[in-house]
Design a protein around this motif. Structure first.
Motif, PDB file in Angstrom:
ATOM      1  N   CYS A 106       3.614   0.944 -19.249  1.00 50.31           N
ATOM      2  CA  CYS A 106       4.707   1.560 -19.738  1.00 50.31           C
ATOM      3  C   CYS A 106       5.724   2.040 -18.988  1.00 50.31           C
ATOM      4  N   GLU A 107       7.277   1.333 -19.675  1.00 52.60           N
ATOM      5  CA  GLU A 107       8.502   1.702 -19.361  1.00 52.60           C
ATOM      6  C   GLU A 107       9.037   2.236 -20.160  1.00 52.60           C
ATOM      7  N   TYR A 108       9.080   2.077 -21.012  1.00 48.99           N
ATOM      8  CA  TYR A 108      10.708   3.218 -22.418  1.00 48.99           C
ATOM      9  C   TYR A 108      11.452   1.512 -22.400  1.00 48.99           C
ATOM     10  N   ARG A 109      11.001   0.670 -23.024  1.00 42.48           N
ATOM     11  CA  ARG A 109      12.190  -0.118 -22.809  1.00 42.48           C
ATOM     12  C   ARG A 109      11.595  -1.684 -23.601  1.00 42.48           C
ATOM     13  N   TYR A 110      10.651  -1.485 -23.733  1.00 40.55           N
ATOM     14  CA  TYR A 110      10.496  -2.874 -25.241  1.00 40.55           C
ATOM     15  C   TYR A 110      10.319  -2.364 -26.461  1.00 40.55           C
ATOM     16  N   LEU A 111      10.932  -1.418 -26.925  1.00 40.19           N
ATOM     17  CA  LEU A 111      10.088  -0.848 -27.941  1.00 40.19           C
ATOM     18  C   LEU A 111      10.407  -1.929 -29.166  1.00 40.19           C
ATOM     19  N   GLU A 112       9.526  -1.612 -30.105  1.00 40.62           N
ATOM     20  CA  GLU A 112       9.667  -2.245 -31.456  1.00 40.62           C
ATOM     21  C   GLU A 112       9.294  -1.657 -32.614  1.00 40.62           C
ATOM     22  N   VAL A 113       8.820  -0.712 -32.312  1.00 36.02           N
ATOM     23  CA  VAL A 113       8.457   0.227 -33.392  1.00 36.02           C
ATOM     24  C   VAL A 113       8.581   1.910 -33.495  1.00 36.02           C
ATOM     25  N   TRP A 114       9.383   2.562 -34.411  1.00 37.74           N
ATOM     26  CA  TRP A 114       9.549   3.671 -34.237  1.00 37.74           C
ATOM     27  C   TRP A 114       9.035   4.956 -35.384  1.00 37.74           C
ATOM     28  N   GLY A 115       8.521   5.664 -35.184  1.00 37.66           N
ATOM     29  CA  GLY A 115       8.800   7.095 -35.881  1.00 37.66           C
ATOM     30  C   GLY A 115       9.912   7.355 -36.737  1.00 37.66           C
ATOM     31  N   GLN A 116       9.779   8.652 -37.759  1.00 37.09           N
ATOM     32  CA  GLN A 116      10.377   9.028 -37.876  1.00 37.09           C
ATOM     33  C   GLN A 116      11.328  10.298 -37.224  1.00 37.09           C
ATOM     34  N   GLY A 117       9.857  11.103 -36.670  1.00 38.99           N
ATOM     35  CA  GLY A 117       9.872  11.586 -36.069  1.00 38.99           C
ATOM     36  C   GLY A 117       9.446  13.024 -36.578  1.00 38.99           C
ATOM     37  N   THR A 118       9.611  14.210 -36.174  1.00 37.27           N
ATOM     38  CA  THR A 118       8.973  15.387 -35.928  1.00 37.27           C
ATOM     39  C   THR A 118       9.865  16.656 -34.687  1.00 37.27           C
ATOM     40  N   LEU A 119       9.962  17.500 -36.304  1.00 39.21           N
ATOM     41  CA  LEU A 119      10.711  18.733 -35.401  1.00 39.21           C
ATOM     42  C   LEU A 119      10.141  19.660 -35.315  1.00 39.21           C
ATOM     43  N   VAL A 120      10.375  20.319 -33.191  1.00 43.42           N
ATOM     44  CA  VAL A 120       9.465  20.479 -32.662  1.00 43.42           C
ATOM     45  C   VAL A 120      10.583  21.750 -32.259  1.00 43.42           C
ATOM     46  N   THR A 121      10.574  23.351 -32.614  1.00 52.18           N
ATOM     47  CA  THR A 121      11.597  24.327 -32.362  1.00 52.18           C
ATOM     48  C   THR A 121      10.584  25.519 -31.757  1.00 52.18           C
ATOM     49  N   VAL A 122      11.419  26.085 -30.625  1.00 58.14           N
ATOM     50  CA  VAL A 122      10.948  27.130 -30.107  1.00 58.14           C
ATOM     51  C   VAL A 122      11.548  28.102 -29.645  1.00 58.14           C
ATOM     52  N   SER A 123      11.116  29.187 -30.219  1.00 54.65           N
ATOM     53  CA  SER A 123      12.157  29.963 -30.203  1.00 54.65           C
ATOM     54  C   SER A 123      11.446  31.457 -30.882  1.00 54.65           C
ATOM     55  N   SER A 124      11.039  32.674 -30.133  1.00 53.69           N
ATOM     56  CA  SER A 124      11.545  34.117 -30.934  1.00 53.69           C
ATOM     57  C   SER A 124      11.816  34.689 -31.629  1.00 53.69           C
TER      58      SER A 124
END
Length: 124
Positions: A106-124
């Motif tokens: 895997c090379e992070y380069r030949y990207l054909e399909v993307w998701g819409q994303g999910t938010l991660v929040t790290v906080s106290s």
């Protein structure tokens, strides 16, 4: 329609854990490497981890090595990112992407399909 959908994001305290999921529909993941990226507000998108089509090869950014684990279940058409010992600097929107590349890498380069994303929040 080729689609990736992320889930599992949320608010977590520093030191906590989350598991992100990436579900594929409209195509089989068997022929794709999968990468996780993240983008924090005001920052460039960065590659976090990737896994080859069979799962035999994985790669991690230095910032997450030893804390994050990527895995996949091709029978379920799913990829996961287990995130432990989370830090505030891990706060970002996380995206999965399918990479069309020859088997075993895997090379992070030949990207054909993307998701819409999910938010991660790290906080106290």
């Amino acid at each position: 329609q080729l689609q990736l959908v992320e889930s599992g994001g949320g608010l977590v305290q520093p030191g906590g854990s989350l598991r992100l999921s990436c579900a594929a529909s409209g195509f089989t993941l068997d022929y794709y490497a999968i990468a996780w990226f993240r983008q924090a507000p005001g920052k460039e998108r960065e590659g976090v981890s990737c896994i080859s089509n069979s799962g035999g090869f994985t790669n991690y950014a230095d910032s997450v090595k030893g804390r994050f684990t990527i895995s996949r279940d091709n029978a379920k058409n799913m990829v996961y990112l287990q995130m432990n010992s989370l830090k505030p600097e891990d706060t970002a929107t996380y995206y999965c992407a399918a990479e069309r590349i020859y088997p075993g890498v895997c090379e992070y380069r030949y990207l054909e399909v993307w998701g819409q994303g999910t938010l991660v929040t790290v906080s106290s």
